[in-house]
Design a protein around this motif. Structure first.
Motif, short mmCIF file in Angstrom:
data_model
loop_
_atom_site.label_atom_id
_atom_site.label_comp_id
_atom_site.label_asym_id
_atom_site.label_seq_id
_atom_site.Cartn_x
_atom_site.Cartn_y
_atom_site.Cartn_z
N UNK A 117 0.82 -1.22 0.00
CA UNK A 117 0.00 0.00 0.00
C UNK A 117 0.85 1.27 0.00
N UNK A 118 2.01 1.24 0.65
CA UNK A 118 2.85 2.44 0.60
C UNK A 118 3.28 2.70 -0.85
N UNK A 119 3.55 1.62 -1.59
CA UNK A 119 3.96 1.79 -2.99
C UNK A 119 2.80 2.22 -3.87
N UNK A 120 1.60 1.66 -3.61
CA UNK A 120 0.51 1.97 -4.53
C UNK A 120 -0.22 3.27 -4.17
N UNK A 121 -0.17 3.69 -2.91
CA UNK A 121 -0.93 4.89 -2.53
C UNK A 121 -0.07 6.14 -2.40
N UNK A 122 1.26 5.97 -2.33
CA UNK A 122 2.13 7.15 -2.13
C UNK A 122 3.35 7.07 -3.04
#
Ligand code: F3S
Length: 381
Positions: free
Chosen positions: A362-367
């Protein structure tokens, strides 16, 4: 309920549940043991979610079953020590107040099963945090679909959920057997289980996997399930002779397909999720840490480290003297939020170290944040 005789909040909630029931061809509604609601963070849910809950509260909504809630975007007691805007904090506080007003327990944690919302085997639930749903179904043997936050909230308010999907025996049978190379998973870390779970979710996203030949502890099961529910839509897995339904009914673990997981698959996941060797901040606790995970943390050298967990467990850790030792080690205990739902980019971070495939994903896909994905000892060493 649907005609509005019990008030507008109940009517609205029942409309959501009957619409869902129609879509999934449900044969009726069943009472729930508890609800767990995601979409609490203002950063991810936004103001629309805040207004929705405030409206329900002003219409007199009250939960009819034990209800817990997911993390928000700030540590509610220590937000001044972080670089977050006061406006965001105020809105987050309003969201928590609205949930309190309808009678929810303001747990702000994705591990409700560690802090009192631990349903017995076989009970029906409406839980909407994917890592918590898969833990409840698999490790506790309770029964829930992967709810969205509006449907979990509607179930909390009515005390009911439509019967379909994982509430039914016929959907709880294993569909594929996976045999991992035991040497890759090791004994004391959660990281390899997170790598493995991520691969399973990606390869068999809609399955009920049966994992053979492993003997993980509860924290490793927590990490594995969270990763499966991230790369795939998995809500239930079985481990023969270990998870409760597999123990009671071994025939659930008989499948027609069987695959292995080895070094090549392991390295493929690490290559995908580990983007950098830099990390300005190390964040552990996705899903939120247990007391055992806290106890096992080593000394930190010269790094900023957050460990995310529920406030209820932090209080227990305070009483047991665990927090004092960790703070001396240079670790910051962060409650009510996590590395994914807190506004890390706005706080100035551009690279983060994590040991969780879910957090890395999620850190990669959202930020725009770059992720260093490694086991705890390598991150902290
Ligand atoms: Fe929990 Fe946040 Fe991970 S809500 S499962 S710590 S992304």
């Amino acid at each position: 309920m649907l005609t509005g005789e019990e008030g507008p909040a109940i009517r609205k909630s029942m409309k959501i549940l009957t619409a869902l029931g129609d879509i999934y061809d449900s044969d009726g509604l069943i009472p729930i043991h508890s609800a767990h609601i995601s979409g609490i963070s203002l950063k991810t849910g936004g103001e629309a979610a805040l207004k929705f809950v405030e409206n329900l509260a002003s219409e007199g909504a009250e939960v009819r079953s034990h209800t817990t809630i997911n993390p928000g975007c700030v540590d509610l007691e220590n937000w001044k020590k972080f670089n977050v805007s006061e406006d965001l904090v105020k809105k987050q506080q309003r969201m928590i107040e609205a949930y309190k007003k309808i009678g929810a327990d303001p747990t702000c944690s994705c591990t409700p099963y560690l802090i009192g919302n631990r349903p017995p085997c076989g009970r029906h639930l409406a839980w909407s945090e994917s890592s918590a749903s898969v833990f409840a179904n698999s490790v506790l043997g309770a029964r829930t679909n992967r709810e969205g936050s509006p449907s979990a909230l509607a179930s909390a308010i009515t005390g009911l959920t439509p019967r379909y999907g994982y509430h039914l025996d016929r959907n709880r049978k294993g569909s594929v057997t996976i045999i991992p190379d035991g040497k890759l998973l090791g004994e004391d870390e959660t990281w390899p289980y997170s790598v493995f779970g991520y691969w399973v979710g990606k390869k068999f996203p809609n399955s009920v996997p049966v994992i053979e030949g492993i003997r993980p502890n509860s924290d490793q099961l927590k990490a594995m399930g969270a990763a499966m529910g991230t790369s795939g839509a998995i809500a239930l897995y079985h481990v023969p002779n270990l998870t409760p339904e597999a123990v009671r009914n071994p025939s659930l673990c008989k499948t027609e397909e069987s695959v292995t997981f080895g070094l090549e698959e392991f390295e493929g996941v690490v290559a995908e999720l580990d983007q950098t060797s830099e990390a300005e901040l190390i964040c552990l606790g996705c899903p939120h840490c247990s007391l055992d995970e806290l106890r096992g943390l080593p000394k930190v050298s010269q790094k900023e480290v957050w460990v995310c967990l529920s406030r209820k467990l932090k209080k227990e850790a305070d009483r047991k003297g665990i927090t004092r030792r960790l703070v001396k080690y240079g670790i910051r205990i962060v409650c009510d939020t996590c590395m994914v739902v807190a506004p890390l980019p706005e706080m100035g971070y551009s690279s983060i170290g994590v040991n969780s495939a879910k957090a890395a994903h999620y850190l990669q896909s959202l930020t725009e944040i770059k992720v260093h994905f490694k086991p705890i000892r390598e991150l902290l060493g």
